[in-house]
Design a protein around this motif. Structure first.
Motif, PDB file in Angstrom:
ATOM      1  N   ARG A  26       0.848  -1.200   0.000  1.00  5.96           N
ATOM      2  CA  ARG A  26       0.000   0.000   0.000  1.00  5.96           C
ATOM      3  C   ARG A  26       0.880   1.245   0.000  1.00  5.96           C
ATOM      4  NH1 ARG A  26      -2.807   3.306   3.742  1.00  5.96           N
ATOM      5  NH2 ARG A  26      -4.703   4.144   2.796  1.00  5.96           N
ATOM      6  N   LEU A  27       1.002   1.883  -1.157  1.00  2.00           N
ATOM      7  CA  LEU A  27       1.931   2.995  -1.313  1.00  2.00           C
ATOM      8  C   LEU A  27       1.618   4.187  -0.406  1.00  2.00           C
ATOM      9  CD1 LEU A  27       2.437   2.909  -5.186  1.00  2.00           C
ATOM     10  CD2 LEU A  27       4.015   2.125  -3.419  1.00  2.00           C
ATOM     11  N   PRO A  28       0.353   4.567  -0.163  1.00  2.00           N
ATOM     12  CA  PRO A  28       0.108   5.735   0.689  1.00  2.00           C
ATOM     13  C   PRO A  28       0.503   5.546   2.156  1.00  2.00           C
ATOM     14  CG  PRO A  28      -1.784   5.285  -0.714  1.00  2.00           C
ATOM     15  CD  PRO A  28      -0.887   4.099  -0.814  1.00  2.00           C
ATOM     16  N   SER A  29       0.739   4.303   2.576  1.00  2.00           N
ATOM     17  CA  SER A  29       1.106   4.071   3.969  1.00  2.00           C
ATOM     18  C   SER A  29       2.438   4.731   4.310  1.00  2.00           C
ATOM     19  CB  SER A  29       1.212   2.567   4.247  1.00  2.00           C
ATOM     20  OG  SER A  29       1.841   2.323   5.491  1.00  2.00           O
ATOM     21  N   PRO A  30       2.563   5.364   5.482  1.00  2.00           N
ATOM     22  CA  PRO A  30       3.846   5.961   5.885  1.00  2.00           C
ATOM     23  C   PRO A  30       4.957   4.924   6.002  1.00  2.00           C
ATOM     24  CG  PRO A  30       2.079   6.616   7.398  1.00  2.00           C
ATOM     25  CD  PRO A  30       1.505   5.601   6.477  1.00  2.00           C
ATOM     26  N   ASN A  31       4.570   3.655   6.198  1.00  2.63           N
ATOM     27  CA  ASN A  31       5.563   2.589   6.285  1.00  2.63           C
ATOM     28  C   ASN A  31       6.042   2.121   4.916  1.00  2.63           C
ATOM     29  OD1 ASN A  31       5.369   2.440   9.158  1.00  2.63           O
ATOM     30  ND2 ASN A  31       3.469   1.279   8.929  1.00  2.63           N
ATOM     31  N   VAL A  32       5.440   2.660   3.863  1.00  3.92           N
ATOM     32  CA  VAL A  32       5.852   2.305   2.494  1.00  3.92           C
ATOM     33  C   VAL A  32       6.318   3.571   1.775  1.00  3.92           C
ATOM     34  CG1 VAL A  32       5.171   1.234   0.318  1.00  3.92           C
ATOM     35  CG2 VAL A  32       4.264   0.346   2.481  1.00  3.92           C
ATOM     36  N   ALA A  33       5.389   4.385   1.312  1.00  3.90           N
ATOM     37  CA  ALA A  33       5.675   5.666   0.634  1.00  3.90           C
ATOM     38  C   ALA A  33       6.488   5.479  -0.642  1.00  3.90           C
ATOM     39  CB  ALA A  33       6.368   6.645   1.574  1.00  3.90           C
ATOM     40  N   HIS A  34       7.730   4.993  -0.503  1.00  2.84           N
ATOM     41  CA  HIS A  34       8.599   4.724  -1.650  1.00  2.84           C
ATOM     42  C   HIS A  34       9.217   3.343  -1.466  1.00  2.84           C
ATOM     43  CE1 HIS A  34       8.102   8.994  -2.326  1.00  2.84           C
ATOM     44  NE2 HIS A  34       8.675   9.248  -1.153  1.00  2.84           N
ATOM     45  N   VAL A  35       9.517   2.689  -2.590  1.00  3.32           N
ATOM     46  CA  VAL A  35       9.942   1.295  -2.533  1.00  3.32           C
ATOM     47  C   VAL A  35      11.246   1.112  -3.300  1.00  3.32           C
ATOM     48  CG1 VAL A  35       9.280  -1.087  -3.028  1.00  3.32           C
ATOM     49  CG2 VAL A  35       7.517   0.599  -2.473  1.00  3.32           C
ATOM     50  N   VAL A 142      17.449  15.612  -7.380  1.00  2.00           N
ATOM     51  CA  VAL A 142      16.027  15.676  -7.700  1.00  2.00           C
ATOM     52  C   VAL A 142      15.299  14.460  -7.134  1.00  2.00           C
ATOM     53  CG1 VAL A 142      16.133  14.579  -9.985  1.00  2.00           C
ATOM     54  CG2 VAL A 142      14.375  16.274  -9.521  1.00  2.00           C
ATOM     55  N   LEU A 143      15.945  13.298  -7.152  1.00  2.00           N
ATOM     56  CA  LEU A 143      15.335  12.105  -6.568  1.00  2.00           C
ATOM     57  C   LEU A 143      15.206  12.245  -5.055  1.00  2.00           C
ATOM     58  CD1 LEU A 143      17.091   9.304  -8.640  1.00  2.00           C
ATOM     59  CD2 LEU A 143      14.640   9.774  -8.582  1.00  2.00           C
ATOM     60  N   THR A 144      16.210  12.835  -4.435  1.00  2.00           N
ATOM     61  CA  THR A 144      16.154  13.041  -2.986  1.00  2.00           C
ATOM     62  C   THR A 144      14.987  13.947  -2.608  1.00  2.00           C
ATOM     63  OG1 THR A 144      18.548  12.716  -2.755  1.00  2.00           O
ATOM     64  CG2 THR A 144      17.426  13.888  -0.975  1.00  2.00           C
ATOM     65  N   ARG A 145      14.777  15.022  -3.368  1.00  2.00           N
ATOM     66  CA  ARG A 145      13.649  15.921  -3.087  1.00  2.00           C
ATOM     67  C   ARG A 145      12.317  15.181  -3.200  1.00  2.00           C
ATOM     68  NH1 ARG A 145      13.858  21.517  -6.138  1.00  2.00           N
ATOM     69  NH2 ARG A 145      12.185  21.942  -4.639  1.00  2.00           N
ATOM     70  N   LEU A 146      12.189  14.363  -4.234  1.00  2.00           N
ATOM     71  CA  LEU A 146      10.932  13.638  -4.427  1.00  2.00           C
ATOM     72  C   LEU A 146      10.690  12.618  -3.320  1.00  2.00           C
ATOM     73  CD1 LEU A 146      11.008  13.080  -8.290  1.00  2.00           C
ATOM     74  CD2 LEU A 146       9.307  14.415  -7.030  1.00  2.00           C
ATOM     75  N   THR A 147      11.739  11.924  -2.896  1.00  2.00           N
ATOM     76  CA  THR A 147      11.553  10.911  -1.854  1.00  2.00           C
ATOM     77  C   THR A 147      11.324  11.543  -0.484  1.00  2.00           C
ATOM     78  OG1 THR A 147      13.968  10.688  -1.659  1.00  2.00           O
ATOM     79  CG2 THR A 147      12.808   9.082  -3.029  1.00  2.00           C
ATOM     80  N   GLN A 148      11.894  12.703  -0.252  1.00  2.00           N
ATOM     81  CA  GLN A 148      11.730  13.336   1.055  1.00  2.00           C
ATOM     82  C   GLN A 148      10.357  13.978   1.233  1.00  2.00           C
ATOM     83  OE1 GLN A 148      15.119  15.987   1.220  1.00  2.00           O
ATOM     84  NE2 GLN A 148      16.405  14.481   2.249  1.00  2.00           N
ATOM     85  N   GLY A 154       1.189  12.915  -2.791  1.00  2.00           N
ATOM     86  CA  GLY A 154       0.652  11.794  -3.559  1.00  2.00           C
ATOM     87  C   GLY A 154       1.589  11.294  -4.642  1.00  2.00           C
ATOM     88  N   ILE A 155       2.897  11.511  -4.470  1.00  2.00           N
ATOM     89  CA  ILE A 155       3.895  11.059  -5.440  1.00  2.00           C
ATOM     90  C   ILE A 155       4.756   9.991  -4.785  1.00  2.00           C
ATOM     91  CG2 ILE A 155       5.838  11.735  -6.898  1.00  2.00           C
ATOM     92  CD1 ILE A 155       4.607  14.523  -7.074  1.00  2.00           C
ATOM     93  N   HIS A 156       4.837   8.825  -5.427  1.00  2.00           N
ATOM     94  CA  HIS A 156       5.548   7.681  -4.863  1.00  2.00           C
ATOM     95  C   HIS A 156       6.560   7.149  -5.870  1.00  2.00           C
ATOM     96  CE1 HIS A 156       2.381   7.615  -1.789  1.00  2.00           C
ATOM     97  NE2 HIS A 156       1.541   7.790  -2.791  1.00  2.00           N
ATOM     98  N   SER A 175      17.655   6.698   4.168  1.00  2.00           N
ATOM     99  CA  SER A 175      16.471   7.000   4.972  1.00  2.00           C
ATOM    100  C   SER A 175      15.238   7.337   4.157  1.00  2.00           C
ATOM    101  CB  SER A 175      16.780   8.176   5.904  1.00  2.00           C
ATOM    102  OG  SER A 175      17.170   9.316   5.146  1.00  2.00           O
ATOM    103  N   ASN A 176      15.326   7.249   2.834  1.00  2.00           N
ATOM    104  CA  ASN A 176      14.223   7.712   1.992  1.00  2.00           C
ATOM    105  C   ASN A 176      13.360   6.601   1.418  1.00  2.00           C
ATOM    106  OD1 ASN A 176      15.031  10.377   2.376  1.00  2.00           O
ATOM    107  ND2 ASN A 176      16.445  10.301   0.639  1.00  2.00           N
ATOM    108  N   PHE A 177      13.718   5.344   1.666  1.00  2.00           N
ATOM    109  CA  PHE A 177      12.934   4.218   1.158  1.00  2.00           C
ATOM    110  C   PHE A 177      12.544   3.315   2.321  1.00  2.00           C
ATOM    111  CE2 PHE A 177      15.043   5.736  -2.614  1.00  2.00           C
ATOM    112  CZ  PHE A 177      14.087   5.578  -3.617  1.00  2.00           C
TER     113      PHE A 177
END
Length: 244
Positions: A26-35, A142-148, A154-156, A175-177
């Motif tokens: 579940r991508l919206p979960s804070p425990n997931v967010a990015h994979v 740019v990837l760091t900004r998106l993951t942080q 709503g961007i994963h 720390s971003n995944f």
């Protein structure tokens, strides 16, 4: 689903557990967010990433979820060319990838200002290490900004690599995944970096979809699903016909 299981929005199906229940991401979960998906050639890494894309497209309408696919080698994500959920054609050029990610940062900032997080945008990158090698510091920034900051907008990101080395990826992935899907890797050191944990044994996995799921500091071993190119093309054709 046909078996009676309800899959939440913006959730990917990784396969089935031993009882036949779907393994959900579940991508919206804070425990997931990015994979982060890591594994050597033959680990099933690309197959798992493609299963995630296919399930997201099948289970979520275009109005609620859109996909950005970045595939520097032009092979792993090719079967999804023409998928209705694509925000733009599959990106294979590194310069185009940088420009695409910059546009996503601008979209993230616009959504932040408006307090929006819909539709969900899922950015899928095949072979992150190659992209970082060619794109350099600009790509990493740019990837760091998106993951942080992306989850709240709503961007994963769902990224894969066969080279989870500290020198190349340590700062970005540390720390971003929050969620990691790790197949067989080359060494215990690669296993430590890919999972974020010591002594997981990822270097001893069997390959062919034998994966560790790492989330909330817990590790479970699962068998990932696989979809052939023919099946993936069938998914695209089916979704295209629905969208007309």
């Amino acid at each position: 689903t046909g078996s009676g299981w309800m899959v939440p929005p913006a959730t990917a199906v990784l396969g089935l557990d031993q009882d036949g229940a779907p393994l959900l991401l579940r991508l919206p979960s804070p425990n997931v967010a990015h994979v982060l998906i890591a594994g050597t050639t033959g680990s099933g890494k690309t197959a798992l990433q493609r299963t995630i894309v296919a399930s997201l497209a099948l289970l979520n309408p275009q109005r609620s979820l859109q996909l950005v696919l970045i595939d520097p080698k032009g092979r792993g994500l090719r079967p999804f060319a023409g998928l209705p959920h694509l925000l733009n054609p599959v990106v294979t050029d590194v310069d185009d990838a940088v420009a695409t990610l910059h546009r996503l940062v601008a979209e993230m900032e616009r959504r932040d200002n408006q307090g929006r997080s819909e539709p969900r945008l899922v950015v899928v990158i095949d072979e992150l290490a190659d992209l970082l090698l060619v794109g350099g510091k600009q790509m990493e920034q740019v990837l760091t900004r998106l993951t942080q900051r992306g989850r709240e907008a709503g961007i994963h990101l769902v990224v894969s690599t066969q080279k989870p080395t500290a020198a190349l990826m340590g700062g970005l992935i540390k720390s971003n995944f929050p969620a990691r899907l790790v197949g067989s890797v080359a060494s215990a050191e690669d296993a430590r970096i890919a999972t974020g944990l010591a002594a997981t044994g990822a270097e001893r996995l069997l390959g062919q979809g034998d994966f560790l799921v790492v989330a909330k500091g817990e590790v479970t071993r699962r068998q990932a699903a696989d979809m052939a190119d023919r099946q993936l093309r069938g998914v695209v054709a089916c979704l295209l016909s629905r969208s007309r």
